[in-house]
Design a protein around this motif. Structure first.
Motif, mmCIF file in Angstrom:
data_model
loop_
_atom_site.group_PDB
_atom_site.id
_atom_site.type_symbol
_atom_site.label_atom_id
_atom_site.label_comp_id
_atom_site.label_asym_id
_atom_site.label_seq_id
_atom_site.Cartn_x
_atom_site.Cartn_y
_atom_site.Cartn_z
ATOM 1 N N ALA A 263 -5.411 17.923 -8.221
ATOM 2 C CA ALA A 263 -4.341 18.542 -7.444
ATOM 3 C C ALA A 263 -4.777 18.712 -5.988
ATOM 4 C CB ALA A 263 -3.968 19.903 -8.039
ATOM 5 N N TRP A 264 -5.986 19.180 -5.811
ATOM 6 C CA TRP A 264 -6.550 19.353 -4.474
ATOM 7 C C TRP A 264 -6.541 18.034 -3.714
ATOM 8 C CZ3 TRP A 264 -7.936 22.825 -1.000
ATOM 9 C CH2 TRP A 264 -8.883 22.482 -0.040
ATOM 10 N N MET A 265 -7.005 16.954 -4.380
ATOM 11 C CA MET A 265 -7.078 15.660 -3.721
ATOM 12 C C MET A 265 -5.708 15.077 -3.445
ATOM 13 S SD MET A 265 -9.967 15.330 -2.770
ATOM 14 C CE MET A 265 -9.424 13.911 -1.831
ATOM 15 N N ALA A 266 -4.727 15.333 -4.312
ATOM 16 C CA ALA A 266 -3.376 14.837 -4.058
ATOM 17 C C ALA A 266 -2.862 15.409 -2.742
ATOM 18 C CB ALA A 266 -2.447 15.223 -5.209
ATOM 19 N N MET A 267 -3.124 16.684 -2.512
ATOM 20 C CA MET A 267 -2.688 17.315 -1.273
ATOM 21 C C MET A 267 -3.532 16.885 -0.079
ATOM 22 S SD MET A 267 -1.742 21.082 -2.719
ATOM 23 C CE MET A 267 -1.446 21.775 -1.104
ATOM 24 N N ALA A 268 -4.830 16.765 -0.299
ATOM 25 C CA ALA A 268 -5.716 16.342 0.792
ATOM 26 C C ALA A 268 -5.392 14.913 1.220
ATOM 27 C CB ALA A 268 -7.173 16.447 0.350
ATOM 28 N N PHE B 113 -4.168 13.633 4.847
ATOM 29 C CA PHE B 113 -4.828 12.535 5.544
ATOM 30 C C PHE B 113 -3.824 11.468 5.952
ATOM 31 C CE2 PHE B 113 -8.254 9.812 6.713
ATOM 32 C CZ PHE B 113 -7.817 8.531 6.426
ATOM 33 N N MET B 114 -2.955 11.123 5.019
ATOM 34 C CA MET B 114 -1.939 10.100 5.244
ATOM 35 C C MET B 114 -1.017 10.493 6.390
ATOM 36 S SD MET B 114 0.007 8.724 1.919
ATOM 37 C CE MET B 114 1.672 9.237 2.257
ATOM 38 N N ALA B 115 -0.590 11.751 6.391
ATOM 39 C CA ALA B 115 0.318 12.230 7.428
ATOM 40 C C ALA B 115 -0.395 12.262 8.778
ATOM 41 C CB ALA B 115 0.859 13.608 7.069
ATOM 42 N N ILE C 56 -4.149 6.022 -3.802
ATOM 43 C CA ILE C 56 -5.180 6.911 -4.341
ATOM 44 C C ILE C 56 -4.590 8.308 -4.543
ATOM 45 C CG2 ILE C 56 -7.556 7.691 -4.092
ATOM 46 C CD1 ILE C 56 -7.880 5.575 -1.866
ATOM 47 N N GLY C 57 -3.868 8.772 -3.515
ATOM 48 C CA GLY C 57 -3.210 10.070 -3.616
ATOM 49 C C GLY C 57 -2.213 10.109 -4.755
ATOM 50 N N LEU C 58 -1.505 8.994 -4.937
ATOM 51 C CA LEU C 58 -0.531 8.908 -6.029
ATOM 52 C C LEU C 58 -1.219 9.078 -7.386
ATOM 53 C CD1 LEU C 58 2.444 8.171 -6.873
ATOM 54 C CD2 LEU C 58 1.633 5.836 -7.090
ATOM 55 N N GLY C 59 -2.354 8.424 -7.540
ATOM 56 C CA GLY C 59 -3.118 8.536 -8.785
ATOM 57 C C GLY C 59 -3.552 9.969 -9.050
ATOM 58 N N PHE C 60 -4.048 10.641 -8.003
ATOM 59 C CA PHE C 60 -4.471 12.033 -8.156
ATOM 60 C C PHE C 60 -3.281 12.924 -8.494
ATOM 61 C CE2 PHE C 60 -8.764 11.571 -7.481
ATOM 62 C CZ PHE C 60 -9.108 11.017 -6.263
ATOM 63 N N VAL D 91 -14.685 19.071 -7.562
ATOM 64 C CA VAL D 91 -13.870 18.902 -6.354
ATOM 65 C C VAL D 91 -14.619 18.011 -5.366
ATOM 66 C CG1 VAL D 91 -12.931 20.065 -4.323
ATOM 67 C CG2 VAL D 91 -12.553 21.037 -6.572
ATOM 68 N N ALA D 92 -15.921 18.272 -5.202
ATOM 69 C CA ALA D 92 -16.735 17.450 -4.302
ATOM 70 C C ALA D 92 -16.767 16.005 -4.791
ATOM 71 C CB ALA D 92 -18.147 18.018 -4.211
ATOM 72 N N ALA D 93 -16.904 15.816 -6.099
ATOM 73 C CA ALA D 93 -16.959 14.471 -6.680
ATOM 74 C C ALA D 93 -15.671 13.701 -6.377
ATOM 75 C CB ALA D 93 -17.177 14.550 -8.186
ATOM 76 N N TYR D 94 -14.526 14.350 -6.603
ATOM 77 C CA TYR D 94 -13.245 13.693 -6.365
ATOM 78 C C TYR D 94 -13.061 13.377 -4.881
ATOM 79 C CZ TYR D 94 -11.071 14.217 -11.024
ATOM 80 O OH TYR D 94 -10.741 14.111 -12.350
ATOM 81 N N THR D 95 -13.523 14.275 -4.021
ATOM 82 C CA THR D 95 -13.393 14.056 -2.582
ATOM 83 C C THR D 95 -14.204 12.840 -2.151
ATOM 84 O OG1 THR D 95 -13.200 16.435 -2.285
ATOM 85 C CG2 THR D 95 -13.610 15.136 -0.316
ATOM 86 N N VAL D 96 -15.445 12.782 -2.576
ATOM 87 C CA VAL D 96 -16.318 11.676 -2.201
ATOM 88 C C VAL D 96 -15.792 10.364 -2.787
ATOM 89 C CG1 VAL D 96 -18.654 10.762 -2.362
ATOM 90 C CG2 VAL D 96 -18.310 13.179 -1.950
#
Lengths: 56, 242
Positions: free
Chosen positions: B60-65, B69-71, B95-99, B205-210
């Motif tokens: 969820a965090w990465m979908a928003m992040a 980023f995209m915007a 990638i965001g769509l997948g998250f 969260v760090a893993a998904y971000t990286v």
């Protein structure tokens, strides 16, 4: 081990969550990587062809 | 013809970055998964379903992040007209769509045992579904418009307009009476989660971000290749015709 799979009665929810997450992350990685390799190869071949055409 | 500003700097430095971030992501995922599945204690209220948090919250965090980023990249492409900004925004979207998809489904799998329902039209879940549709719309625009320059502009507008949804999602649990629980990590005051659960959560969260960074850079490099391929195809065809 069976307790681990059972997850306090919630196994039917926890494991699909993890398996689906693994599947989607793996799919995203594989698809990105294979597209990368395919286009890198294509570009390499085209650059070779372009050099040959330029020499004509 | 689509003119790609010199991406040599990007191409040179992104290559080792992909390798490093990919390896780091794999390591963090391994540690986070083992810690979350084996060592973290069951919650006194939720029991073992708390482990779903370790995959739900990061996605969820990465979908928003990723959308943020995209915007941002879309705005940069408007303001500075740097074509790498375009490339970056486009690369981030799938990638965001997948998250986003994972957040919705893992959330549903948590909701059924805990709330008794897979879905509810509360503010948090609904706004997250809206984000999902914005991702799809964004990707569809790129595919639907032939001229990449025009497609980029249209998609950028959609991304920027849709960004209003991100703070709505974040504050939805405060502004409305939602079934989804209120913020427990990023809020006024310290996180209200015990360290035995917070630590594996933050590792994931760090893993998904990286992982996002690794995939983003790989996709951006691919997009640069595609544009170079198009230019070369034109050049080869012209050379053969001449």
């Amino acid at each position: 081990m069976s307790e681990f799979l059972h997850m306090g009665g919630y196994g039917a929810y926890v494991w699909p969550a993890y398996l689906l997450s693994a599947a989607v992350l793996a799919f995203m990685t594989i698809s990105a990587w294979s597209a990368y390799r395919k286009h890198k190869r294509l570009l390499h071949n085209l650059e070779g062809e372009n050099q040959q055409v330029g020499k004509r | 013809m689509f003119n790609l500003a010199n991406p040599h700097f990007f191409m040179r430095y992104s290559s080792p970055l992909v390798t490093w971030s990919g390896s780091l992501a794999a390591l963090l995922l391994a540690v986070g998964l083992v810690w979350g599945l084996v060592f973290a204690p069951p919650d006194y209220q939720m029991g073992d379903t708390v482990r779903i948090m370790f995959v739900h919250v990061p996605s969820a965090w990465m979908a928003m992040a990723a959308y943020t980023f995209m915007a941002s990249a879309s705005l940069a492409s408007f303001v500075w007209r740097h074509s790498l900004a375009d490339v970056a925004a486009r690369a981030a979207a799938p990638i965001g769509l997948g998250f986003n998809f994972l957040a919705l489904v893992t959330g549903a799998l948590w909701g059924q045992p805990m709330w008794g329902t897979f879905w509810v039209w509360d503010a948090r879940l609904t706004s997250f579904l809206v984000l999902f549709f914005f991702y799809i719309g964004y990707i569809a625009l790129w595919e639907a418009i032939e001229d990449p320059h025009k497609a980029g502009r249209a998609a950028a507008i959609l991304a920027i307009v849709g960004f209003i949804n991100v703070p709505i999602i974040k504050f939805s649990v405060d502004w409305w009476n939602t079934l989804h629980q209120p913020a427990s990590l990023i809020k006024m005051g310290a996180p209200s989660v015990h360290w035995t659960i917070l630590t594996p959560l933050l590792i994931m969260v760090a893993a998904y971000t990286v992982l996002f960074v690794a995939l983003l850079l790989m996709r951006m490099r691919t997009e640069v290749f595609i544009r170079q391929i198009h230019r070369l195809q034109i050049s080869v065809a012209a050379g053969k015709a001449g």
